[in-house]
Design a protein around this motif. Structure first.
Motif, PDB file in Angstrom:
ATOM      1  N   ALA A 163       1.059  -0.756   0.060  1.00 13.91           N
ATOM      2  CA  ALA A 163      -0.072   0.220   0.170  1.00 13.91           C
ATOM      3  C   ALA A 163       0.746   1.377  -0.405  1.00 13.91           C
ATOM      4  O   ALA A 163       1.944   1.188   0.833  1.00 13.91           O
ATOM      5  CB  ALA A 163      -0.564   0.293   1.269  1.00 13.91           C
ATOM      6  N   GLY A 164       0.706   1.845  -0.919  1.00 12.98           N
ATOM      7  CA  GLY A 164       1.479   3.409  -1.307  1.00 12.98           C
ATOM      8  C   GLY A 164       0.320   4.730  -0.751  1.00 12.98           C
ATOM      9  O   GLY A 164      -1.011   4.107  -0.190  1.00 12.98           O
ATOM     10  N   LYS A 165       0.438   5.983  -0.463  1.00 12.60           N
ATOM     11  CA  LYS A 165      -0.429   7.373  -0.425  1.00 12.60           C
ATOM     12  C   LYS A 165      -1.398   7.151  -1.615  1.00 12.60           C
ATOM     13  O   LYS A 165      -2.676   7.583  -1.317  1.00 12.60           O
ATOM     14  CB  LYS A 165       0.328   8.370  -0.627  1.00 12.60           C
ATOM     15  N   HIS A 166      -1.247   6.338  -3.103  1.00 10.45           N
ATOM     16  CA  HIS A 166      -2.470   6.641  -4.021  1.00 10.45           C
ATOM     17  C   HIS A 166      -3.057   6.102  -4.335  1.00 10.45           C
ATOM     18  O   HIS A 166      -4.114   5.565  -5.276  1.00 10.45           O
ATOM     19  CB  HIS A 166      -1.723   7.358  -5.350  1.00 10.45           C
ATOM     20  N   ARG A 167      -2.150   4.376  -4.262  1.00  6.72           N
ATOM     21  CA  ARG A 167      -2.650   3.256  -4.368  1.00  6.72           C
ATOM     22  C   ARG A 167      -2.580   1.937  -3.860  1.00  6.72           C
ATOM     23  O   ARG A 167      -1.542   2.213  -3.024  1.00  6.72           O
ATOM     24  CB  ARG A 167      -2.635   3.308  -6.004  1.00  6.72           C
ATOM     25  N   PHE A 168      -3.065   0.785  -3.904  1.00  5.69           N
ATOM     26  CA  PHE A 168      -2.546  -0.247  -3.697  1.00  5.69           C
ATOM     27  C   PHE A 168      -3.163  -1.850  -3.924  1.00  5.69           C
ATOM     28  O   PHE A 168      -3.603  -1.175  -5.243  1.00  5.69           O
ATOM     29  CB  PHE A 168      -3.629  -0.329  -1.801  1.00  5.69           C
ATOM     30  N   THR A 169      -2.491  -2.408  -3.930  1.00  2.00           N
ATOM     31  CA  THR A 169      -2.346  -3.505  -4.636  1.00  2.00           C
ATOM     32  C   THR A 169      -2.117  -5.396  -3.681  1.00  2.00           C
ATOM     33  O   THR A 169      -1.770  -4.982  -2.262  1.00  2.00           O
ATOM     34  CB  THR A 169      -0.855  -3.651  -5.860  1.00  2.00           C
ATOM     35  N   VAL A 170      -3.297  -5.783  -4.465  1.00  2.00           N
ATOM     36  CA  VAL A 170      -3.210  -6.756  -3.336  1.00  2.00           C
ATOM     37  C   VAL A 170      -2.698  -8.071  -3.958  1.00  2.00           C
ATOM     38  O   VAL A 170      -3.497  -8.280  -5.073  1.00  2.00           O
ATOM     39  CB  VAL A 170      -4.980  -7.431  -2.988  1.00  2.00           C
ATOM     40  N   ARG A 171      -1.732  -9.177  -4.070  1.00  2.00           N
ATOM     41  CA  ARG A 171      -1.719  -9.873  -4.645  1.00  2.00           C
ATOM     42  C   ARG A 171      -1.732 -11.461  -3.615  1.00  2.00           C
ATOM     43  O   ARG A 171      -1.498 -11.374  -2.339  1.00  2.00           O
ATOM     44  CB  ARG A 171       0.002 -10.150  -4.634  1.00  2.00           C
ATOM     45  N   PHE A 172      -2.740 -12.265  -4.235  1.00  2.00           N
ATOM     46  CA  PHE A 172      -3.137 -13.192  -3.308  1.00  2.00           C
ATOM     47  C   PHE A 172      -1.698 -14.494  -3.765  1.00  2.00           C
ATOM     48  O   PHE A 172      -1.428 -14.809  -5.006  1.00  2.00           O
ATOM     49  CB  PHE A 172      -4.581 -14.179  -3.748  1.00  2.00           C
ATOM     50  N   MET A 173      -1.695 -15.403  -2.613  1.00  2.00           N
ATOM     51  CA  MET A 173      -0.423 -16.457  -2.869  1.00  2.00           C
ATOM     52  C   MET A 173      -1.836 -17.785  -2.321  1.00  2.00           C
ATOM     53  O   MET A 173      -2.183 -17.588  -1.638  1.00  2.00           O
ATOM     54  CB  MET A 173       0.861 -16.127  -1.428  1.00  2.00           C
ATOM     55  N   SER A 174      -0.521 -18.863  -3.281  1.00  2.00           N
ATOM     56  CA  SER A 174      -1.585 -19.976  -2.603  1.00  2.00           C
ATOM     57  C   SER A 174      -0.986 -20.213  -1.324  1.00  2.00           C
ATOM     58  O   SER A 174      -0.025 -19.879  -1.188  1.00  2.00           O
ATOM     59  CB  SER A 174      -1.184 -21.016  -3.411  1.00  2.00           C
ATOM     60  N   ALA A 175      -1.590 -21.049  -0.470  1.00  2.00           N
ATOM     61  CA  ALA A 175      -1.312 -21.593   0.272  1.00  2.00           C
ATOM     62  C   ALA A 175      -1.622 -23.589   0.886  1.00  2.00           C
ATOM     63  O   ALA A 175      -2.332 -23.273   2.142  1.00  2.00           O
ATOM     64  CB  ALA A 175      -2.268 -20.383   1.555  1.00  2.00           C
ATOM     65  N   GLY A 176      -1.066 -23.050  -0.312  1.00  2.00           N
ATOM     66  CA  GLY A 176      -0.709 -25.393   0.309  1.00  2.00           C
ATOM     67  C   GLY A 176      -0.209 -25.507   0.936  1.00  2.00           C
ATOM     68  O   GLY A 176      -0.334 -25.461   2.580  1.00  2.00           O
ATOM     69  N   ASP A 177       0.720 -26.231   0.695  1.00  2.00           N
ATOM     70  CA  ASP A 177       2.214 -26.954   1.139  1.00  2.00           C
ATOM     71  C   ASP A 177       2.270 -25.878   2.763  1.00  2.00           C
ATOM     72  O   ASP A 177       3.351 -25.770   1.554  1.00  2.00           O
ATOM     73  CB  ASP A 177       2.741 -28.217   1.087  1.00  2.00           C
ATOM     74  N   VAL A 178       2.774 -25.750   3.348  1.00  2.00           N
ATOM     75  CA  VAL A 178       3.673 -24.413   4.229  1.00  2.00           C
ATOM     76  C   VAL A 178       5.022 -25.072   4.539  1.00  2.00           C
ATOM     77  O   VAL A 178       5.812 -24.059   4.280  1.00  2.00           O
ATOM     78  CB  VAL A 178       3.071 -24.645   5.458  1.00  2.00           C
ATOM     79  N   ASN A 179       5.224 -26.109   3.787  1.00  2.00           N
ATOM     80  CA  ASN A 179       6.971 -26.749   3.204  1.00  2.00           C
ATOM     81  C   ASN A 179       7.055 -26.275   2.049  1.00  2.00           C
ATOM     82  O   ASN A 179       8.651 -26.148   2.073  1.00  2.00           O
ATOM     83  CB  ASN A 179       7.174 -27.985   4.117  1.00  2.00           C
ATOM     84  N   ALA A 180       6.441 -25.991   1.471  1.00  2.00           N
ATOM     85  CA  ALA A 180       6.723 -25.767  -0.036  1.00  2.00           C
ATOM     86  C   ALA A 180       6.771 -24.072  -0.345  1.00  2.00           C
ATOM     87  O   ALA A 180       5.823 -24.188   0.218  1.00  2.00           O
ATOM     88  CB  ALA A 180       5.949 -26.281  -1.154  1.00  2.00           C
ATOM     89  N   ARG A 181       7.267 -23.592  -1.334  1.00  2.00           N
ATOM     90  CA  ARG A 181       7.154 -21.968  -1.152  1.00  2.00           C
ATOM     91  C   ARG A 181       5.997 -22.191  -2.215  1.00  2.00           C
ATOM     92  O   ARG A 181       5.593 -22.743  -3.035  1.00  2.00           O
ATOM     93  CB  ARG A 181       8.355 -21.955  -2.304  1.00  2.00           C
ATOM     94  N   SER A 182       5.090 -20.330  -1.074  1.00  2.00           N
ATOM     95  CA  SER A 182       4.387 -20.215  -2.120  1.00  2.00           C
ATOM     96  C   SER A 182       4.480 -19.350  -3.842  1.00  2.00           C
ATOM     97  O   SER A 182       5.810 -19.358  -3.675  1.00  2.00           O
ATOM     98  CB  SER A 182       3.541 -19.466  -1.035  1.00  2.00           C
ATOM     99  N   HIS A 183       2.977 -19.505  -4.480  1.00  2.00           N
ATOM    100  CA  HIS A 183       3.474 -18.585  -5.675  1.00  2.00           C
ATOM    101  C   HIS A 183       1.889 -18.422  -5.703  1.00  2.00           C
ATOM    102  O   HIS A 183       1.006 -18.123  -5.187  1.00  2.00           O
ATOM    103  CB  HIS A 183       3.211 -19.813  -6.501  1.00  2.00           C
ATOM    104  N   GLN A 184       2.054 -17.326  -6.069  1.00  2.00           N
ATOM    105  CA  GLN A 184       1.036 -16.238  -6.733  1.00  2.00           C
ATOM    106  C   GLN A 184      -0.145 -17.178  -7.188  1.00  2.00           C
ATOM    107  O   GLN A 184      -0.498 -17.641  -8.273  1.00  2.00           O
ATOM    108  CB  GLN A 184       1.359 -15.422  -7.831  1.00  2.00           C
ATOM    109  N   ALA A 185      -1.455 -17.162  -6.886  1.00  2.00           N
ATOM    110  CA  ALA A 185      -2.873 -17.715  -7.301  1.00  2.00           C
ATOM    111  C   ALA A 185      -2.637 -17.672  -8.901  1.00  2.00           C
ATOM    112  O   ALA A 185      -2.700 -16.597  -9.724  1.00  2.00           O
ATOM    113  CB  ALA A 185      -4.199 -17.591  -6.740  1.00  2.00           C
ATOM    114  N   ALA A 186      -2.674 -18.103  -9.591  1.00  2.00           N
ATOM    115  CA  ALA A 186      -3.171 -17.948 -11.269  1.00  2.00           C
ATOM    116  C   ALA A 186      -4.793 -17.558 -11.434  1.00  2.00           C
ATOM    117  O   ALA A 186      -4.958 -17.565 -12.624  1.00  2.00           O
ATOM    118  CB  ALA A 186      -2.646 -19.187 -12.008  1.00  2.00           C
ATOM    119  N   THR A 187      -5.538 -18.438 -10.155  1.00  2.00           N
ATOM    120  CA  THR A 187      -6.792 -18.004 -10.802  1.00  2.00           C
ATOM    121  C   THR A 187      -7.194 -16.662 -10.467  1.00  2.00           C
ATOM    122  O   THR A 187      -6.978 -16.126  -9.237  1.00  2.00           O
ATOM    123  CB  THR A 187      -7.745 -19.478 -10.030  1.00  2.00           C
ATOM    124  N   ASP A 188      -8.387 -16.224 -10.839  1.00  2.00           N
ATOM    125  CA  ASP A 188      -9.709 -15.524 -10.191  1.00  2.00           C
ATOM    126  C   ASP A 188      -9.636 -15.618  -8.639  1.00  2.00           C
ATOM    127  O   ASP A 188     -10.242 -17.107  -8.163  1.00  2.00           O
ATOM    128  CB  ASP A 188     -10.580 -15.192 -11.143  1.00  2.00           C
TER     129      ASP A 188
END
Length: 258
Positions: free
Chosen positions: A223-248
């Protein structure tokens, strides 16, 4: 519509003041939880949460900050009393809560947290070792070990006495955050390909993002002064690296301000 019990809300403070208030809310909840545990480990956890609260409060003039916020909100809500569509009973109850919280805060000394930490050798000693992993075990702090070995009722009396001046603070912080979270209704939104960007039309001090638990995603909020961005990350196996969700990702959003 997903039941509330199946939703999880993520919050992003956009000012340092709200960030501090959220930290205190977390610590007060932690203190309350451990306070119900009558074992020596419960007493330890309660005391350490209390010390964390005192340290946060002692670092700045939070008393006057929360007083100003609640006083301004009381004046704002009082002006709404004559407007149509306002529930007078509900408004009266909220104003009474604010008045009670303000009166409690006004009775506190401005630097009471600093005074308690400086004036109590036992608390200062425990605090000096609390940040060291295992630093408060029996051989490091025999006085702490002795205190923990006393009857539970005596330790509870000490903990209650040390927390007494924090009760008005807890009430005021919780009330302010409740008013802040209820300041705007949640809006439905969709993060296309896992990304959502918005330019707020009004000032915002707290961003709240709510998603279904079974969506198995969590938001990374920038979040900044003029806009904010929400990027959703996958939350599957916590022992693996998360990736950005590919679906809406459908979600709810609130841009809160008082």
């Amino acid at each position: 519509m997903t039941p509330a019990s199946e939703l999880v809300t993520f919050e992003q403070p956009l000012t340092e003041k709200v960030r501090t208030f959220l930290r205190l809310e977390f610590l007060f909840a932690q203190h309350q939880h451990h306070r119900a545990d009558g074992t020596p480990f419960g007493a330890r956890a309660t005391l350490h949460a209390l010390l964390d609260i005192l340290v946060v409060i002692s670092r700045s003039d939070l008393k006057n900050e929360i007083l100003k916020e609640l006083t301004d909100q009381h004046a704002h809500l009082t002006r709404l009393a004559s407007k149509p569509g306002v529930d007078p009973a509900l408004l009266k109850g909220v104003l009474a809560e604010i008045t009670q919280a303000v009166n409690g805060m006004q009775q506190l000394a401005t630097q009471f947290a600093n005074s308690l930490l400086r004036g109590n050798d036992f608390l200062t000693t425990v605090l000096s070792r609390a940040s060291i992993p295992g630093g408060t075990c029996a051989f490091d702090l025999p006085i702490y070990h002795h205190w923990l070995s006393r009857p539970e009722s005596q330790n509870r009396a000490d903990l209650d006495a040390w927390f007494a001046d924090l009760r008005p603070f807890e009430q005021a912080i919780n009330l302010y955050l409740k008013l802040l979270r209820n300041s705007v209704p949640a809006q439905q939104a969709v993060a296309r390909g896992g990304i959502y960007i918005q330019t707020p039309q009004a000032p915002c001090v707290l961003l709240r993002v709510t998603v279904p638990v079974d969506a198995r995603v969590y938001p990374e909020i920038s979040a900044g002064k003029h806009r904010f961005t929400v990027r959703f990350m996958s939350a599957g196996d916590v022992n693996a690296r998360s990736h950005q969700a590919a679906t809406d990702v459908p979600f709810q959003i609130q841009c809160c301000a008082l």
